[in-house]
Design a protein around this motif. Structure first.
Motif, PDB file in Angstrom:
ATOM      1  N   HIS A 299       0.679  -1.445   0.143  1.00 53.37           N
ATOM      2  CA  HIS A 299      -0.052   0.120   0.156  1.00 53.37           C
ATOM      3  C   HIS A 299       0.890   1.157   0.085  1.00 53.37           C
ATOM      4  CE1 HIS A 299      -3.039  -2.776   1.548  1.00 53.37           C
ATOM      5  NE2 HIS A 299      -3.866  -2.179   1.307  1.00 53.37           N
ATOM      6  N   ILE A 300       0.552   2.363  -0.619  1.00 56.88           N
ATOM      7  CA  ILE A 300       0.888   3.687  -0.430  1.00 56.88           C
ATOM      8  C   ILE A 300      -0.189   4.211  -0.031  1.00 56.88           C
ATOM      9  CG2 ILE A 300       2.713   3.398  -2.188  1.00 56.88           C
ATOM     10  CD1 ILE A 300       0.944   4.802  -4.114  1.00 56.88           C
ATOM     11  N   GLY A 301       0.116   5.842   0.744  1.00 53.71           N
ATOM     12  CA  GLY A 301      -0.944   6.588   1.179  1.00 53.71           C
ATOM     13  C   GLY A 301      -0.364   7.733   1.765  1.00 53.71           C
ATOM     14  N   VAL A 302      -1.354   8.605   2.086  1.00 52.21           N
ATOM     15  CA  VAL A 302      -0.949   9.823   3.030  1.00 52.21           C
ATOM     16  C   VAL A 302      -1.859   9.897   4.282  1.00 52.21           C
ATOM     17  CG1 VAL A 302      -0.701  11.084   0.609  1.00 52.21           C
ATOM     18  CG2 VAL A 302      -2.941  10.875   1.573  1.00 52.21           C
ATOM     19  N   LYS A 303      -1.179  10.956   5.094  1.00 52.01           N
ATOM     20  CA  LYS A 303      -1.760  11.019   6.483  1.00 52.01           C
ATOM     21  C   LYS A 303      -1.664  12.248   6.712  1.00 52.01           C
ATOM     22  CE  LYS A 303       0.827   9.260   9.630  1.00 52.01           C
ATOM     23  NZ  LYS A 303       1.541   8.343  10.523  1.00 52.01           N
ATOM     24  N   GLY A 304      -2.535  12.535   7.991  1.00 50.67           N
ATOM     25  CA  GLY A 304      -2.367  14.046   8.391  1.00 50.67           C
ATOM     26  C   GLY A 304      -3.082  13.929   9.763  1.00 50.67           C
ATOM     27  N   GLY A 305      -2.616  15.102  10.519  1.00 56.08           N
ATOM     28  CA  GLY A 305      -3.305  14.977  11.898  1.00 56.08           C
ATOM     29  C   GLY A 305      -2.739  16.221  12.822  1.00 56.08           C
ATOM     30  N   ALA A 306      -2.718  15.919  14.196  1.00 49.26           N
ATOM     31  CA  ALA A 306      -2.445  16.857  15.094  1.00 49.26           C
ATOM     32  C   ALA A 306      -1.373  16.242  16.149  1.00 49.26           C
ATOM     33  CB  ALA A 306      -3.584  17.195  15.994  1.00 49.26           C
ATOM     34  N   THR A 307      -0.562  17.081  16.704  1.00 52.17           N
ATOM     35  CA  THR A 307       0.417  16.692  17.673  1.00 52.17           C
ATOM     36  C   THR A 307       0.428  17.373  18.797  1.00 52.17           C
ATOM     37  OG1 THR A 307       2.143  18.498  16.959  1.00 52.17           O
ATOM     38  CG2 THR A 307       2.154  16.108  15.927  1.00 52.17           C
ATOM     39  N   MET A 308       0.764  16.783  19.892  1.00 51.51           N
ATOM     40  CA  MET A 308       0.687  17.489  21.239  1.00 51.51           C
ATOM     41  C   MET A 308       2.206  17.065  22.007  1.00 51.51           C
ATOM     42  SD  MET A 308      -3.202  16.564  22.590  1.00 51.51           S
ATOM     43  CE  MET A 308      -2.867  14.852  21.977  1.00 51.51           C
ATOM     44  N   SER A 309       2.929  18.086  22.309  1.00 50.56           N
ATOM     45  CA  SER A 309       4.325  17.598  22.566  1.00 50.56           C
ATOM     46  C   SER A 309       4.779  18.445  23.593  1.00 50.56           C
ATOM     47  CB  SER A 309       5.303  18.185  21.150  1.00 50.56           C
ATOM     48  OG  SER A 309       4.765  17.584  19.981  1.00 50.56           O
ATOM     49  N   SER A 310       5.928  18.040  24.418  1.00 58.79           N
ATOM     50  CA  SER A 310       6.504  18.565  25.399  1.00 58.79           C
ATOM     51  C   SER A 310       8.146  18.195  25.525  1.00 58.79           C
ATOM     52  CB  SER A 310       5.766  18.528  26.782  1.00 58.79           C
ATOM     53  OG  SER A 310       5.826  16.786  27.138  1.00 58.79           O
ATOM     54  N   MET A 311       8.766  18.607  26.427  1.00 60.19           N
ATOM     55  CA  MET A 311      10.230  18.044  26.478  1.00 60.19           C
ATOM     56  C   MET A 311      10.460  17.442  27.580  1.00 60.19           C
ATOM     57  SD  MET A 311      11.540  19.051  23.478  1.00 60.19           S
ATOM     58  CE  MET A 311      13.355  18.899  23.752  1.00 60.19           C
ATOM     59  N   SER A 312      11.288  16.628  27.721  1.00 58.53           N
ATOM     60  CA  SER A 312      11.995  16.145  29.038  1.00 58.53           C
ATOM     61  C   SER A 312      13.132  16.741  29.403  1.00 58.53           C
ATOM     62  CB  SER A 312      12.093  14.577  28.912  1.00 58.53           C
ATOM     63  OG  SER A 312      12.805  13.943  30.022  1.00 58.53           O
ATOM     64  N   PHE A 313      13.134  17.858  30.250  1.00 55.14           N
ATOM     65  CA  PHE A 313      14.356  18.666  30.494  1.00 55.14           C
ATOM     66  C   PHE A 313      14.848  17.878  31.887  1.00 55.14           C
ATOM     67  CE2 PHE A 313      12.259  22.031  28.079  1.00 55.14           C
ATOM     68  CZ  PHE A 313      13.281  22.308  27.111  1.00 55.14           C
TER      69      PHE A 313
ATOM     70  N   SER B 159       3.932  22.853  29.620  1.00 53.86           N
ATOM     71  CA  SER B 159       2.672  22.189  29.254  1.00 53.86           C
ATOM     72  C   SER B 159       2.867  21.885  27.770  1.00 53.86           C
ATOM     73  CB  SER B 159       1.367  22.915  29.681  1.00 53.86           C
ATOM     74  OG  SER B 159       1.538  24.029  28.636  1.00 53.86           O
ATOM     75  N   MET B 160       1.837  20.916  27.258  1.00 56.83           N
ATOM     76  CA  MET B 160       1.920  20.635  25.896  1.00 56.83           C
ATOM     77  C   MET B 160       1.626  21.557  24.973  1.00 56.83           C
ATOM     78  SD  MET B 160       0.830  16.342  25.845  1.00 56.83           S
ATOM     79  CE  MET B 160       1.900  15.364  26.204  1.00 56.83           C
ATOM     80  N   ILE B 161       2.338  21.446  23.886  1.00 52.45           N
ATOM     81  CA  ILE B 161       1.948  22.703  23.078  1.00 52.45           C
ATOM     82  C   ILE B 161       1.393  21.777  21.397  1.00 52.45           C
ATOM     83  CG2 ILE B 161       4.341  22.126  21.947  1.00 52.45           C
ATOM     84  CD1 ILE B 161       4.183  25.295  20.952  1.00 52.45           C
ATOM     85  N   ASN B 162       0.422  22.567  20.861  1.00 48.49           N
ATOM     86  CA  ASN B 162      -0.089  21.631  19.783  1.00 48.49           C
ATOM     87  C   ASN B 162       0.540  22.106  18.611  1.00 48.49           C
ATOM     88  OD1 ASN B 162      -2.225  20.692  21.323  1.00 48.49           O
ATOM     89  ND2 ASN B 162      -3.627  22.489  21.445  1.00 48.49           N
ATOM     90  N   GLY B 163       0.206  20.978  17.610  1.00 48.91           N
ATOM     91  CA  GLY B 163       1.031  21.194  16.344  1.00 48.91           C
ATOM     92  C   GLY B 163       0.243  20.208  15.237  1.00 48.91           C
ATOM     93  N   VAL B 164       0.717  20.294  14.231  1.00 45.80           N
ATOM     94  CA  VAL B 164       0.259  19.530  13.182  1.00 45.80           C
ATOM     95  C   VAL B 164       1.194  18.319  12.588  1.00 45.80           C
ATOM     96  CG1 VAL B 164      -1.540  21.239  12.383  1.00 45.80           C
ATOM     97  CG2 VAL B 164       0.838  21.271  11.073  1.00 45.80           C
ATOM     98  N   THR B 165       0.992  17.587  11.991  1.00 49.77           N
ATOM     99  CA  THR B 165       1.743  16.760  11.142  1.00 49.77           C
ATOM    100  C   THR B 165       1.087  16.137   9.917  1.00 49.77           C
ATOM    101  OG1 THR B 165       2.894  14.680  11.582  1.00 49.77           O
ATOM    102  CG2 THR B 165       0.715  14.875  12.358  1.00 49.77           C
ATOM    103  N   GLY B 166       1.900  15.614   8.727  1.00 49.52           N
ATOM    104  CA  GLY B 166       1.500  15.095   7.551  1.00 49.52           C
ATOM    105  C   GLY B 166       2.547  14.333   6.814  1.00 49.52           C
ATOM    106  N   GLY B 167       2.277  13.523   5.922  1.00 47.02           N
ATOM    107  CA  GLY B 167       3.141  12.754   5.281  1.00 47.02           C
ATOM    108  C   GLY B 167       2.609  11.790   4.272  1.00 47.02           C
TER     109      GLY B 167
END
Length: 227
Positions: A28-42, A49-57
């Motif tokens: 299969h080949i395909g495409v995807k897209g959506g949202a991210t919620m991220s933070s850092m381990s310092f 707190s978490m920051i919202n973002g986007v992703t796709g590929g």
């Protein structure tokens, strides 16, 4: 002896024929897209707190009908963190880091021909494409910011340059796939990424011992079967 060899050869041939019928490969080949919620381990820790973002590929999937396959992806994803301030402290700071991701995953799936559940897990490497900061105060001159809560707070990360553009880690997720017909399907997946690399320098003389990504991704995908 010859008779037993003939019987054995017939048996092996029959087993191979059945295996080909039961376990035909599919691609299969395909495409995807959506949202991210991220933070850092310092380390030392940073109030955040978490920051919202986007992703796709784009996705490429090879699988046998015996419940196991491989997935390779090329994605763009936003990660980063958002500084957390106490109630009444009117400050905002967030930093988004945009990466080119390449995960290589083991794909485990189960279910019917129409509807399947799946688990994906494996390593991921990524490269930093860009960084952006959103702030309502002068983070390059913290000492001059009126009423900024400096006590018991790390501030070096606010204007620190990214030292390591390459990142690597482990990702794992689960989801479901619904086949529209033999060629077309859609999927919904939740995935967690745990970074193993540090974005800032981490030698004994540096401020942070660890500065690693942590991210949750929720994506909707479309897949087209080419084989």
């Amino acid at each position: 002896m010859k008779r037993w060899l003939i019987v054995l050869m017939i048996g092996v041939t029959a087993m191979m024929g059945n295996a080909q019928k039961l376990y035909k490969s599919h691609v299969h080949i395909g495409v995807k897209g959506g949202a991210t919620m991220s933070s850092m381990s310092f380390s030392p820790s940073v109030e955040q707190s978490m920051i919202n973002g986007v992703t796709g590929g784009f996705t490429f999937r090879y699988a046998e009908e015996r419940h196991v396959g491989l997935i390779a992806e090329i994605n763009i994803a936003q990660r980063g963190w958002k500084e957390k301030f106490d109630e009444g402290e009117q400050f905002e700071y967030s930093r988004k880091l945009t990466y080119l991701q390449i995960p290589l995953l083991t794909h485990i799936f189960f279910g019917s021909q129409r509807f399947k559940g799946f688990i994906n897990l494996g390593p991921e490497v990524s490269y930093l494409l860009g960084s952006s900061i959103s702030s309502d105060f002068d983070y390059n001159n913290i000492q001059s910011v009126p009423n900024f809560p400096l006590e018991n707070r790390m501030t070096e990360q606010l204007n620190m340059d990214i030292a390591n553009k390459f990142d690597y880690g482990i990702t794992a997720g689960a989801g479901m796939e619904f086949k529209l017909n033999r060629k077309h399907s859609i999927s919904l997946e939740g995935r967690y990424y745990f970074g193993l690399g540090n974005i800032f320098s981490s030698s004994k003389k540096d401020v942070f011992d660890a500065s690693r990504h942590s991210s949750i991704m929720v994506t909707l995908g479309y897949h087209y079967r080419i084989k």
